[in-house]
Design an enzyme around this catalytic site. Structure first.
Site, PDB file in Angstrom:
ATOM      1  N   ARG A 121       0.893  -1.166   0.000  1.00 49.16           N
ATOM      2  CA  ARG A 121       0.000   0.000   0.000  1.00 49.16           C
ATOM      3  C   ARG A 121       0.920   1.202   0.000  1.00 49.16           C
ATOM      4  O   ARG A 121       1.647   1.439   0.958  1.00 49.16           O
ATOM      5  CB  ARG A 121      -0.912  -0.024   1.235  1.00 49.16           C
ATOM      6  CG  ARG A 121      -1.757   1.239   1.442  1.00 49.16           C
ATOM      7  CD  ARG A 121      -2.739   1.483   0.299  1.00 49.16           C
ATOM      8  NE  ARG A 121      -3.609   2.631   0.578  1.00 49.16           N
ATOM      9  CZ  ARG A 121      -3.337   3.892   0.196  1.00 49.16           C
ATOM     10  NH1 ARG A 121      -2.245   4.163  -0.506  1.00 49.16           N
ATOM     11  NH2 ARG A 121      -4.176   4.868   0.481  1.00 49.16           N
ATOM     12  N   HIS A 124       1.933   7.123   1.739  1.00 50.59           N
ATOM     13  CA  HIS A 124       0.869   8.134   1.646  1.00 50.59           C
ATOM     14  C   HIS A 124       0.601   8.749   3.012  1.00 50.59           C
ATOM     15  O   HIS A 124       1.158   8.330   4.027  1.00 50.59           O
ATOM     16  CB  HIS A 124      -0.414   7.499   1.093  1.00 50.59           C
ATOM     17  CG  HIS A 124      -1.075   6.557   2.065  1.00 50.59           C
ATOM     18  ND1 HIS A 124      -0.630   5.271   2.275  1.00 50.59           N
ATOM     19  CD2 HIS A 124      -2.118   6.715   2.926  1.00 50.59           C
ATOM     20  CE1 HIS A 124      -1.374   4.678   3.195  1.00 50.59           C
ATOM     21  NE2 HIS A 124      -2.286   5.531   3.620  1.00 50.59           N
ATOM     22  N   HIS A 126      -2.843  11.251   5.100  1.00 51.52           N
ATOM     23  CA  HIS A 126      -4.217  11.747   4.948  1.00 51.52           C
ATOM     24  C   HIS A 126      -4.654  12.593   6.126  1.00 51.52           C
ATOM     25  O   HIS A 126      -3.940  12.701   7.129  1.00 51.52           O
ATOM     26  CB  HIS A 126      -5.196  10.597   4.688  1.00 51.52           C
ATOM     27  CG  HIS A 126      -4.845   9.313   5.380  1.00 51.52           C
ATOM     28  ND1 HIS A 126      -4.922   9.153   6.731  1.00 51.52           N
ATOM     29  CD2 HIS A 126      -4.374   8.129   4.879  1.00 51.52           C
ATOM     30  CE1 HIS A 126      -4.544   7.918   7.043  1.00 51.52           C
ATOM     31  NE2 HIS A 126      -4.195   7.269   5.948  1.00 51.52           N
ATOM     32  N   GLU A 130      -5.504   7.057  11.509  1.00 52.91           N
ATOM     33  CA  GLU A 130      -5.752   5.692  11.040  1.00 52.91           C
ATOM     34  C   GLU A 130      -5.439   4.695  12.150  1.00 52.91           C
ATOM     35  O   GLU A 130      -4.321   4.646  12.664  1.00 52.91           O
ATOM     36  CB  GLU A 130      -4.860   5.411   9.816  1.00 52.91           C
ATOM     37  CG  GLU A 130      -4.848   3.951   9.372  1.00 52.91           C
ATOM     38  CD  GLU A 130      -4.071   3.753   8.069  1.00 52.91           C
ATOM     39  OE1 GLU A 130      -4.049   4.690   7.235  1.00 52.91           O
ATOM     40  OE2 GLU A 130      -3.475   2.677   7.889  1.00 52.91           O
ATOM     41  N   HIS A 169       2.967   7.147   5.997  1.00 50.49           N
ATOM     42  CA  HIS A 169       3.141   5.727   6.334  1.00 50.49           C
ATOM     43  C   HIS A 169       2.994   4.845   5.104  1.00 50.49           C
ATOM     44  O   HIS A 169       2.592   5.303   4.025  1.00 50.49           O
ATOM     45  CB  HIS A 169       2.122   5.323   7.403  1.00 50.49           C
ATOM     46  CG  HIS A 169       0.709   5.686   7.058  1.00 50.49           C
ATOM     47  ND1 HIS A 169       0.167   6.920   7.346  1.00 50.49           N
ATOM     48  CD2 HIS A 169      -0.284   4.978   6.450  1.00 50.49           C
ATOM     49  CE1 HIS A 169      -1.090   6.954   6.938  1.00 50.49           C
ATOM     50  NE2 HIS A 169      -1.395   5.798   6.377  1.00 50.49           N
ATOM     51  N   GLU A 192     -10.331   5.625   1.789  1.00 51.41           N
ATOM     52  CA  GLU A 192      -9.050   5.018   1.435  1.00 51.41           C
ATOM     53  C   GLU A 192      -8.727   5.252  -0.041  1.00 51.41           C
ATOM     54  O   GLU A 192      -7.594   5.087  -0.481  1.00 51.41           O
ATOM     55  CB  GLU A 192      -9.092   3.514   1.746  1.00 51.41           C
ATOM     56  CG  GLU A 192      -7.791   2.765   1.526  1.00 51.41           C
ATOM     57  CD  GLU A 192      -6.659   3.174   2.473  1.00 51.41           C
ATOM     58  OE1 GLU A 192      -6.930   3.867   3.466  1.00 51.41           O
ATOM     59  OE2 GLU A 192      -5.502   2.806   2.200  1.00 51.41           O
TER      60      GLU A 192
HETATM   61 MN    MN Z   1      -3.302   5.289   5.475  1.00 55.13          MN
END
Ligand code: MN
Ligand code: MN
Length: 415
Positions: A121, A124, A126, A130, A169, A192
């Site tokens: 993943r 990124h 945000h 999380e 992360h 997401e």
């Molecule tokens: Mn995340």
């Protein structure tokens, strides 16, 4: 076709009783007008001749045949990952349930993700914090904290991670078969599918700016991806120690871990009926805005009647079959059925309990947008109130009240 869960009912005349095959009791349904299948007199009352899906309907016996004590109507408190569309890419997939899908869930967005062994993943960040719980396999996480200290760790089933809002992360599935996990964002309208991606920023920055920023020739960036990666297949990383050594570079490490081994932690409540494990900012120090309870209920047991004074409860059902009733003013009471992969939601301060109605352990995790876990246990309250006062409310003698659990048991076994 009466539900076997219908309790005996006493009609207004006080005499008409209907038999029940389980948990029979001689008290009944006080609703005016009378509600519940128990009140249906003619043979056609409970027929459901219109179009329906038997496969879906069978998963919701409590909706189709509510207990006689259910009353009124409440907003839908059930959602699921089972019918959430997967966004699949090479390396894994994700699906989510946001407030757009689940109207009452305004504090939490839920995401379910799978990464293959080596699946990444993308790096990124945000707007939302999380929190996540691992449900399968092994995963390596990386994060940089707000003062620039790097952190790398490996997690497996039952472990949590927490990334404060804005801290960048990544996640990567490890051997032998990658991982699966559930993420909670501390906002109902997070997504997401809408995060700040490192590849997007590179692709949308002039090469000469990248050159200046990183102190290397612009040509360095000639092969960067022009579309973001989001989830992609990578190669398996080396061992944790070498990744940690590679990032630390004589930097300080963060003072508190970004992971917590909730499944392996000692229960805070334990009985023959099951147990409750808690992770909040008192023991999982970085988790400043999410508290969680991992609840296991043995067959026939019940997560006791209680409520939470400080936050709504978002639930993810991990194992077994559960049935939850939520109580509100009005009165209103609504019962729903929950299976693995389903999501439940209870507004702050509304009374609720969850029964294990299957023949295997029921397990769910309850997530709260709060720094501390708080609950009020109904039996704990009523056994720490002057007994004469309680007795006058319920027409129950004080000797009987003295036998009620007075320790907030968390989970009660089948009686
Ligand atoms: Mn995340
Ligand atoms: Mn609860």
């Amino acid at each position: 076709m009466l539900s076997r869960r219908d309790v005996l009912a006493v009609s207004a005349a006080g005499a008409m009783m209907t038999t029940s095959t389980s948990h029979a009791a001689s008290f009944g349904n006080p609703d005016q007008p009378a509600q519940g299948a128990i009140n249906a007199k003619g043979p056609g009352n409970l027929k459901d001749p219109g179009p329906q899906s038997e496969a879906i309907g069978k998963q919701f016996p409590s909706a189709q045949f509510p207990p006689a004590t259910d009353v009124g109507g409440m907003p839908m408190d059930w959602a699921s990952f089972n019918n959430a569309p997967k966004r699949v890419q090479n390396g894994g997939w994700a699906r989510q349930v946001t407030q757009a899908d689940f109207a009452i869930s305004n504090t939490i967005t839920g995401v379910n993700m799978r990464l293959t062994a080596g699946g990444i993943r993308e790096l990124h960040w945000h707007q939302a914090a999380e929190w996540a719980i691992m449900t399968y396999g092994n995963c390596r996480i990386t994060v940089l904290d707000s003062v620039g200290r790097p952190y790398v760790a490996d997690v497996s089933e039952g472990d949590l991670w927490y990334f404060p809002a804005g801290q960048p992360h990544s996640l990567q599935g490890l051997g032998p078969d990658g991982c699966e996990f559930v993420i909670c964002f501390d906002e109902g309208d997070a997504s997401e599918f809408n995060t700040l991606l490192v590849t997007d920023w590179f692709a949308h920055t002039p090469p000469e700016v990248l050159a200046k920023n990183f102190g290397v020739p612009a040509q360095t960036f000639s092969k960067i991806p022009l579309q973001n990666l989001w989830i992609f297949q990578g190669t398996l990383p080396g061992d944790l120690a070498s990744d940690r050594a590679a990032v630390s570079n004589a930097r300080e490490v963060p003072p508190h871990p970004f992971i917590f081994r909730l499944g392996a932690s000692a229960p805070v409540k334990e009985s023959k009926g099951g147990d409750v494990r808690i992770a909040d900012s008192t023991n999982f120090l970085v988790s400043s805005n999410i508290a969680a309870a991992l609840v296991t209920v043995r067959p026939g047991g019940i997560r006791e009647m209680h409520w939470h004074p400080n936050a709504d409860e978002w639930q993810y059902y991990i194992k077994g079959r559960g049935r939850m009733t939520v109580f509100n003013t009005g009165p209103n009471a609504m019962t729903m059925d929950f299976n693995p992969g389903d999501i439940g939601y209870v507004k702050r301060n509304l009374g609720h309990y969850v029964e294990n109605v299957g023949d295997t352990d029921l397990q769910f995790v309850a997530v709260f947008r709060a720094s501390r876990y708080e609950e009020v246990s109904l039996s704990n309250w009523l056994t720490h109130t002057p007994p004469a006062l309680v007795a006058q409310h319920l027409n129950i003698d004080e000797a009987t009240i003295a036998r009620w659990p007075d320790n907030g048991p968390g989970v009660m076994p089948s009686s």
